[in-house]
Design an enzyme around this catalytic site. Structure first.
Site, PDB file in Angstrom:
ATOM      1  N   ARG A 114       0.861  -1.187   0.000  1.00 14.57           N
ATOM      2  CA  ARG A 114       0.000   0.000   0.000  1.00 14.57           C
ATOM      3  C   ARG A 114       0.895   1.234   0.000  1.00 14.57           C
ATOM      4  O   ARG A 114       1.662   1.448   0.933  1.00 14.57           O
ATOM      5  CB  ARG A 114      -0.899   0.007   1.238  1.00 14.57           C
ATOM      6  CG  ARG A 114      -1.673   1.299   1.397  1.00 14.57           C
ATOM      7  CD  ARG A 114      -2.540   1.294   2.661  1.00 14.57           C
ATOM      8  NE  ARG A 114      -3.273   2.532   2.777  1.00 14.57           N
ATOM      9  CZ  ARG A 114      -3.118   3.416   3.773  1.00 14.57           C
ATOM     10  NH1 ARG A 114      -2.260   3.196   4.747  1.00 14.57           N
ATOM     11  NH2 ARG A 114      -3.826   4.528   3.790  1.00 14.57           N
ATOM     12  N   HIS A 145      -3.233  10.864   0.590  1.00 13.87           N
ATOM     13  CA  HIS A 145      -2.658  10.701   1.930  1.00 13.87           C
ATOM     14  C   HIS A 145      -2.119  12.078   2.360  1.00 13.87           C
ATOM     15  O   HIS A 145      -0.933  12.244   2.602  1.00 13.87           O
ATOM     16  CB  HIS A 145      -1.578   9.618   1.922  1.00 13.87           C
ATOM     17  CG  HIS A 145      -1.303   9.007   3.267  1.00 13.87           C
ATOM     18  ND1 HIS A 145      -1.385   7.650   3.531  1.00 13.87           N
ATOM     19  CD2 HIS A 145      -0.964   9.577   4.450  1.00 13.87           C
ATOM     20  CE1 HIS A 145      -1.078   7.421   4.810  1.00 13.87           C
ATOM     21  NE2 HIS A 145      -0.820   8.570   5.386  1.00 13.87           N
ATOM     22  N   GLU A 186      -7.521   8.250   6.261  1.00 15.30           N
ATOM     23  CA  GLU A 186      -7.839   8.890   7.538  1.00 15.30           C
ATOM     24  C   GLU A 186      -8.396  10.304   7.406  1.00 15.30           C
ATOM     25  O   GLU A 186      -7.784  11.269   7.888  1.00 15.30           O
ATOM     26  CB  GLU A 186      -6.595   8.938   8.429  1.00 15.30           C
ATOM     27  CG  GLU A 186      -6.042   7.571   8.772  1.00 15.30           C
ATOM     28  CD  GLU A 186      -4.943   7.615   9.829  1.00 15.30           C
ATOM     29  OE1 GLU A 186      -4.476   8.719  10.180  1.00 15.30           O
ATOM     30  OE2 GLU A 186      -4.546   6.542  10.305  1.00 15.30           O
ATOM     31  N   ASN A 235      -7.241   1.777   9.897  1.00 14.46           N
ATOM     32  CA  ASN A 235      -5.951   1.985  10.549  1.00 14.46           C
ATOM     33  C   ASN A 235      -6.186   1.979  12.047  1.00 14.46           C
ATOM     34  O   ASN A 235      -7.028   2.733  12.553  1.00 14.46           O
ATOM     35  CB  ASN A 235      -5.345   3.338  10.155  1.00 14.46           C
ATOM     36  CG  ASN A 235      -4.929   3.387   8.691  1.00 14.46           C
ATOM     37  OD1 ASN A 235      -4.999   2.381   7.983  1.00 14.46           O
ATOM     38  ND2 ASN A 235      -4.494   4.554   8.244  1.00 14.46           N
ATOM     39  N   TYR A 238      -4.210   2.074  15.837  1.00 15.10           N
ATOM     40  CA  TYR A 238      -2.999   2.229  16.648  1.00 15.10           C
ATOM     41  C   TYR A 238      -3.250   2.004  18.133  1.00 15.10           C
ATOM     42  O   TYR A 238      -2.450   1.371  18.804  1.00 15.10           O
ATOM     43  CB  TYR A 238      -2.355   3.602  16.396  1.00 15.10           C
ATOM     44  CG  TYR A 238      -1.706   3.652  15.033  1.00 15.10           C
ATOM     45  CD1 TYR A 238      -0.427   3.139  14.830  1.00 15.10           C
ATOM     46  CD2 TYR A 238      -2.394   4.144  13.925  1.00 15.10           C
ATOM     47  CE1 TYR A 238       0.153   3.125  13.575  1.00 15.10           C
ATOM     48  CE2 TYR A 238      -1.817   4.125  12.661  1.00 15.10           C
ATOM     49  CZ  TYR A 238      -0.539   3.622  12.494  1.00 15.10           C
ATOM     50  OH  TYR A 238       0.035   3.593  11.248  1.00 15.10           O
ATOM     51  N   GLU A 259      -3.260  -0.083   8.167  1.00 15.29           N
ATOM     52  CA  GLU A 259      -2.080   0.363   8.931  1.00 15.29           C
ATOM     53  C   GLU A 259      -2.182  -0.171  10.344  1.00 15.29           C
ATOM     54  O   GLU A 259      -3.252  -0.099  10.975  1.00 15.29           O
ATOM     55  CB  GLU A 259      -2.001   1.898   9.056  1.00 15.29           C
ATOM     56  CG  GLU A 259      -1.532   2.621   7.833  1.00 15.29           C
ATOM     57  CD  GLU A 259      -1.465   4.144   8.044  1.00 15.29           C
ATOM     58  OE1 GLU A 259      -1.242   4.595   9.186  1.00 15.29           O
ATOM     59  OE2 GLU A 259      -1.655   4.860   7.048  1.00 15.29           O
TER      60      GLU A 259
END
Ligand code: FCB
Length: 420
Positions: free
Chosen positions: A66, A110, A155, A277, A279, A337
């Site tokens: 990606r 992005h 995002e 994504n 985290y 991600e």
């Protein structure tokens, strides 16, 4: 299994191949905006070293890559005929991936908006959504014969919040709640672009949302309300419209002035997959000062990454099963991600433990019936980590930013052996 990167964070060569300036060039060159005044001027110099980077991926043994296409390479001014040199770069990259048996998964946005569009109000303007769809068409015209899996936006919540509400990312605006139109225009751009991609043969179109499972700091009503609001802004503002065609009720009034007839149908153009994504989870309490809606609290008793982010693999399992319970029509999911920053070491046992824990969480989610189709590590290389400059190292491969030498870390070998 794949690895993930983004154009401005790795490419460098900001004035080559006819590339125009992006908002990140402007922002990073403005004193005080990034740590140590770091910029993406050179970054990992991937623009010149892409073959070496593709060889690293081949050695790692991943099946997919990606990356993001830099809009200002394709349309230096954000509009008009595409720049052939810009398209050529990604054309070569896609062929280079195919030659190594790696599937290309481009992200079209992005965060590196052409500066010329920011000068016309960026994502605050509906025009940008229309321009984005045109740009998507140009890229797909060139790559669509080989690329079938696409990500429109990365995002949108982070771009809206950090870029337009708080000013900690480019374009550095501090509009607080007035930044809300940026959500709608990005989502509209996503829906319009999805249609352009489909018309050019795309079979897997997705958006990548940053998602976090949210918990209230206590069971008090004020903490619960704050957590609900945070969940609304961070997760539901971006997941609800694409999956259900509606905004969260409490945001409808604020968004009404920019919504036109038919927009929500465009935004809810069926997705083939949802990119996520992840985290860390978020603990939210009632605001402590006036004018705020919530207060983010530290999560105690867990390890933290070099960035200070709490490490909670179970949060990924909770997130995935929660999405399945919330959205009846949840499409297949890709983790686009997941990863961590560590100290500048080669023996990164911390990253191995992080990845191992999170892959375990994905496995449990699959066992619980969530249709997860792929997982991309953030990131292949240490890179320009936005406002934190080069201080946060997320790579399976270390980059020496003076010599640009790449050195695989222990986590690279661990993943390579696991994939074998
Ligand atoms: C995500 C971004 C990505 C990278 C990681 C650490 O929010 O999409 O570019 O900066 O965080």
């Amino acid at each position: 299994m794949g690895v993930s990167t983004a154009g401005y964070q790795i490419e460098g060569a900001v004035a080559e191949g006819g590339r125009g300036p992006s908002i990140w060039d402007t922002f990073s060159h403005t004193p005080g905006r990034t740590l140590n005044g770091d910029t993406g001027d050179v970054a990992c110099d991937h623009y010149h070293r892409w073959e070496e980077d593709l060889d690293l991926m081949a050695e790692l043994g991943v099946g997919a890559y990606r990356f993001s296409v830099a809009w200002p390479r394709i349309q230096p001014d954000g509009t008009g005929a595409p720049n052939p040199d810009g398209l050529d770069f990604y054309d070569r990259l896609v062929d280079g991936l195919a030659a190594r048996g790696i599937t290309a998964v481009p992200t079209l946005f992005h965060w590196d908006l052409p500066q010329a569009l920011e000068d016309r109000d960026g994502w605050l303007s509906r025009e940008t959504a229309l321009r984005f769809a045109e740009y998507a068409g140009h890229v797909a015209d060139r790559l669509g014969d080989r690329v079938t899996r696409w990500i429109t936006l990365n995002e949108p919540v982070v771009h809206m919040a950090q870029g337009y509400a708080w000013g900690t990312h480019a374009p550095g605006r501090t509009l607080n709640l007035e930044a809300l139109p940026v959500a709608h225009h990005q989502l509209l751009g996503h829906g319009l672009a999805a249609r352009q991609l489909r018309e050019r043969g795309a079979t897997e179109v997705m958006i990548t949302n940053n998602c976090t499972p949210v918990s209230p700091a206590s069971d008090s009503e004020v903490d619960q309300v704050a957590a609900m609001l945070y969940d609304g802004f961070h997760n539901r503002l971006f997941n609800d419209p694409v999956l259900t065609g509606k905004y969260p009720e409490f945001l409808e009034e604020g968004l009404a002035p920019v919504i036109q007839d038919g927009d929500l149908e465009i935004i809810a153009t069926p997705l083939d997959a949802l990119g996520i994504n992840y985290y860390n989870p978020t603990l939210v309490g009632a605001p402590t000062s006036e004018g705020e809606m919530f207060d983010l609290r530290p999560i105690e008793g867990v390890p933290t990454t070099a960035f200070g982010w709490p490490v909670v693999p179970e949060g990924l399992h909770e997130l995935l099963t929660g999405l399945k319970n919330t959205y009846e029509n949840l499409p297949p999911v890709y983790i686009t991600e997941n990863g961590c920053s560590t100290d500048d070491v080669l023996d990164d046992q911390f990253r191995i433990d992080y990845l191992d824990g999170h892959l375990g969480a994905v496995k449990r989610a699959i066992q619980d019936g969530v249709d997860v189709r792929g997982y991309f590590v953030w990131s292949l290389l240490d890179n320009f980590e936005w406002a934190e400059g080069y201080s946060q190292r997320f790579g399976l491969v270390r980059v020496d930013f003076k010599t640009l030498t790449r050195t695989p870390r222990a986590s690279f070998r661990w993943l390579r052996d696991a994939l074998r």
